[in-house]
Design a protein around this motif. Structure first.
Motif, PDB file in Angstrom:
ATOM      1  N   MET A   1       0.858  -1.170   0.000  1.00 23.07           N
ATOM      2  CA  MET A   1       0.000   0.000   0.000  1.00 23.07           C
ATOM      3  C   MET A   1       0.905   1.234   0.000  1.00 23.07           C
ATOM      4  O   MET A   1       1.665   1.457   0.926  1.00 23.07           O
ATOM      5  N   ASN A   4      -0.421   7.186  -1.627  1.00 23.07           N
ATOM      6  CA  ASN A   4      -1.626   7.698  -2.292  1.00 23.07           C
ATOM      7  C   ASN A   4      -2.846   6.836  -1.987  1.00 23.07           C
ATOM      8  O   ASN A   4      -3.948   7.354  -1.788  1.00 23.07           O
ATOM      9  N   GLU A   5      -2.665   5.539  -1.946  1.00 29.91           N
ATOM     10  CA  GLU A   5      -3.779   4.652  -1.617  1.00 29.91           C
ATOM     11  C   GLU A   5      -4.192   4.835  -0.156  1.00 29.91           C
ATOM     12  O   GLU A   5      -5.382   4.875   0.162  1.00 29.91           O
ATOM     13  N   ALA A   8      -6.158   8.034   0.113  1.00 26.05           N
ATOM     14  CA  ALA A   8      -7.515   7.890  -0.421  1.00 26.05           C
ATOM     15  C   ALA A   8      -8.424   7.202   0.592  1.00 26.05           C
ATOM     16  O   ALA A   8      -9.566   7.633   0.806  1.00 26.05           O
ATOM     17  N   TYR A   9      -7.932   6.134   1.225  1.00 24.59           N
ATOM     18  CA  TYR A   9      -8.728   5.462   2.260  1.00 24.59           C
ATOM     19  C   TYR A   9      -8.971   6.380   3.457  1.00 24.59           C
ATOM     20  O   TYR A   9     -10.077   6.423   4.010  1.00 24.59           O
TER      21      TYR A   9
END
Length: 67
Positions: A1, A4-5, A8-9
């Motif tokens: 992960m 950026n991921e 987003a979460y």
């Protein structure tokens, strides 16, 4: 992960949390309109708009009531 991921979460869960808090606050306001002394403060919401000398008072004062 990657970052950026994760961002987003985190953004998604923050938005969901804020929506839940906002709706629970609105629910609280409409279910508990009166405070513990029984005063409904919704009558005072437009006091600033109705402040002419000829307007009716928000809460009438009786002359027999002691101060």
């Amino acid at each position: 992960m990657d970052f950026n991921e994760f961002a987003a979460y985190a953004y998604f869960f923050l938005v969901v949390f804020l929506v839940v808090v906002t709706y629970s606050y609105i629910y609280h306001l409409y279910t508990k309109k009166k405070d513990s002394s029984g005063v409904d403060y919704e009558h005072y919401s437009d006091m600033a708009l109705k402040d002419d000398i000829g307007d009716t008072p928000v809460k009438p004062v009786s002359k027999t009531e002691e101060k």
